[in-house]
Design an enzyme around this catalytic site. Sequence first.
Site: not given
Length: 397
Positions: A186, A227, A240, A346
């Site tokens: 991320e 997650q 995380k 994404e």
Amino acid sequence: MTGWLALPEDHPFGLHHLPYGVLSTDSGGHQPVVRIGDQALSLAVATAGTRHSALFTDGNLDRFLAAGRGVWSDVRAQVVARLNDPALRAETEALLLPVSPRAARLPFTVMDYVDFYASEHHATNVGRIFRPDGEALTPNWKHMPIGYHGRSGTVVVSGSDVRRPSGQVRGEDGPRFGPTERLDFEAEVGFVVGAGSEPGNPVPTGAFRDHVFGVCLLNDWSARDLQAWEYVPLGPFLGKSFATSVSAWITPLEALDGAWCPPPPRTPPVLPYLEDEPTPAGLNLDLAVSLNDCLVSRPPFATMYWTVAQFVAHTTINGAHLRTGDLLGSGTVSGPEPAQRGSLLELTWAGKEPIALSDGTTRQFLLDGDEVVLRATAVTSCGPIGLGEVRGRVVPS
């Protein structure tokens, strides 16, 4: 400003930047430094003979961060004066240290770590992936900066390996245990708190510069399958908490003059305690994400819906206080275009659309041996600067 160092005007660590960090010494200790070009100067040396020199004797930046905005400005002025003064050239040149990534250490003690979810484009993409038949954004998203409390003990400095985590994932016949098969990066920006605040006294948006010392790049590694199984109803935990990588170099807010910009329009209007006008608190940073030396994304930070001023105000509005070393992550930075998405979740649309790398291979999620590097640049009133990179390699579980 070029001083006697004669650095190129476009050098990412020129005299108008001067980020702070900590390097290992030959004796096994740690030395707080300020970076100039590809070298560094001991902060104890730079402030010798002043009341500030004692702030740098503990092998980290903690006492300096806690000293507050006035001291931050004083020390920066002393460093700039030394590096600009031709009369001090010979003395200072002899004290400069080479910068080696292997010698860099985590420069401050991380206290609380909070990660936000501040990109509307990222939140919309995630909503469309997981709720294709519903609203992309949850009802609360445009009313407050959503965040979660992370694990400060697993924040690591750039260059540290990231071990593939194991945990529970959803199986066809119930949960199973094993290494994550959906490891992700991320691309984020982190804000490092210097001066703390008093318990019970919320910090208004206009006061964030009195508390936030500087900026760093941040990679909040994520195990998407862990997650997905654990996050309802309480949110991220093991998916995380295994690793968060940050840069070895902290860019002070003072170096970012000229890079501040207005955030996107907010609709509907925010509640009064979150209003962050007229002083712009958005940042015009251009991020770049490379996977195995292949550029895979260019996320623009200027598109972030929520700002650092709002992070600080929202964090403290219930009476919680800031502490020196608090780390506030922005959440994944994603822009409106497919090539601006800041995570593999994404970029590959949850693995359905693998991306191609320059070596001819494809990726849905990260494989063992993959190396992710985050970089960023900002155009300031004194010229371009480059934030310290964040580098991490995946090693087997």
